[in-house]
Scaffold this active site. Structure first.
Site, PDB file in Angstrom:
ATOM      1  N   GLY A 106     -11.542  12.854 -25.716  1.00  0.00           N
ATOM      2  CA  GLY A 106     -12.937  13.020 -26.033  1.00  0.00           C
ATOM      3  C   GLY A 106     -12.993  14.560 -26.811  1.00  0.00           C
ATOM      4  N   GLY A 146      -5.384   7.607 -33.090  1.00  0.00           N
ATOM      5  CA  GLY A 146      -6.204   6.999 -32.580  1.00  0.00           C
ATOM      6  C   GLY A 146      -7.719   7.515 -32.152  1.00  0.00           C
ATOM      7  CG  ASP A 147      -7.985  10.890 -29.687  1.00  0.00           C
ATOM      8  OD1 ASP A 147      -8.300   9.930 -29.193  1.00  0.00           O
ATOM      9  OD2 ASP A 147      -7.097  11.720 -29.217  1.00  0.00           O
ATOM     10  NE  ARG A 199      -2.833  19.092 -41.470  1.00  0.00           N
ATOM     11  CZ  ARG A 199      -3.659  18.727 -42.522  1.00  0.00           C
ATOM     12  NH1 ARG A 199      -3.236  18.539 -43.766  1.00  0.00           N
ATOM     13  NH2 ARG A 199      -5.158  18.276 -42.302  1.00  0.00           N
TER      14      ARG A 199
END
Length: 324
Positions: free
Chosen positions: A42, A271-272, A305
């Site tokens: 989150g 993925g985030d 990065r």
């Protein structure tokens, strides 16, 4: 109408060891270096969406410890509104232990701490205070109790927002959760888990093995259809495919979105960054296809990065990459 991104999810401190390779079961690999980063799916998604220029609000929980103070401060420094974060007394902030090898692959283990104690009954009041409205996107990840994730999706949709669910991890997700989401974003492994769970509940169990490419569409479309267990996903299943991009599956169409090749050094936050890019683009009023194309690029740039958040592109970087 342009909207905001409201992230309901976990926030952690990431303790990272970078070594020459990932250990096998029972094996110790020495020679690594140690780093500390801010994380949690989150928190990562909130930061990534904020860097893309969207107003972002975060709903979650931290403990009353130094890690919790640091976690909130890091979100605020990125422009994320943390007024809806719950501070839980005598509890620990979530911690993730991450191992990364020399080619950027990783293993992650999480002690959820306060994240696991964010209760469903806290979600409605938090979203009411935020004042969810049409145009907003509520982005929910699953490093929370399943009931809490379900409530965030349910309330977000009821208040007029688009709801996006990142089923990571996929354990415990059923139709009561899927049916409250407009869009879900599983990777291949999570899609396997969701379909296998569906089969077990219906008595038509399938092996928990890889889904062949030709079957991904069928598997995803099955999650869009209603079943005896409840409604399906509202609009689309977007299957993330790592370096291959993403597959957008709706009830009547399939779109294969290829990823540009990049020099990846760390896949931890890809993925985030994808989910944040998707939510930000939808909140900007873009079509689903365009939003996924932007999300795939954001996810690719995030691997160039080191660090789960350090690689997140800014709006300027994303636009430059899309134009290149």
């Amino acid at each position: 109408m342009s909207g905001r991104v409201v992230v309901v999810g976990s926030v952690n401190i990431d303790l990272v060891i970078r070594g020459p390779r990932l250990p096998g079961r029972g094996e110790t690999v020495s020679g690594g270096t140690f780093e500390r980063h801010h994380g949690g799916k989150g928190g990562n998604q909130a930061v990534a969406a904020a860097r893309l220029g969207r107003p972002v609000l975060f709903v979650g929980a931290v403990g009353d410890d130094r890690f919790g103070e640091d976690a909130q401060g890091a979100l605020q420094a990125e422009g994320v509104d943390v007024s809806a974060i719950s501070l839980l007394e005598k509890e620990a902030t979530g911690v993730a232990l991450i191992l990364v090898d020399e080619v950027g692959d990783n293993l992650i283990s999480v002690a959820p701490g306060a994240n696991a104690l964010l209760m469903p009954e806290a979600i409605g009041p938090a979203l009411q205070r935020i004042g969810i409205h049409a145009g907003d996107v509520v982005l929910v990840s699953h490093e929370l109790q399943t009931a809490t994730a379900r409530e965030a999706l349910r309330v977000g949709r009821a208040m007029g927002a688009r709801t996006v669910f990142n089923p990571a991890p996929a354990d415990g997700v059923d139709r009561s959760v899927l049916g409250a989401a407009d869009i879900i974003t599983p990777n291949r492994g999570e899609l396997v888990a969701l379909v296998a769970a569906e089969g077990r509940r219906s008595g038509r169990a399938r092996a928990d093995g890889p889904i062949p490419g030709a079957d991904i569409v069928e598997a995803a479309r099955g999650l869009l259809e209603a079943s005896d267990d409840g409604p399906g996903v509202g609009q689309a299943v977007v299957v993330t495919l790592g370096a291959a991009g993403a597959l957008v599956v709706t009830a009547d169409s399939t779109i294969d979105v290829a990823a540009r090749k990049v020099d990846a050094v760390d896949t931890t936050g890809a993925g985030d960054a994808f989910n944040a890019g998707l939510a930000a683009a939808i909140a900007e009023g873009r079509s689903l296809e365009e939003a996924v194309r932007r999300a795939v690029m954001a996810g690719a740039l995030a691997t160039t990065r080191v660090g789960a958040r350090e690689g997140d592109p800014t709006a300027v970087e994303l636009e430059a990459a899309l134009a290149g």
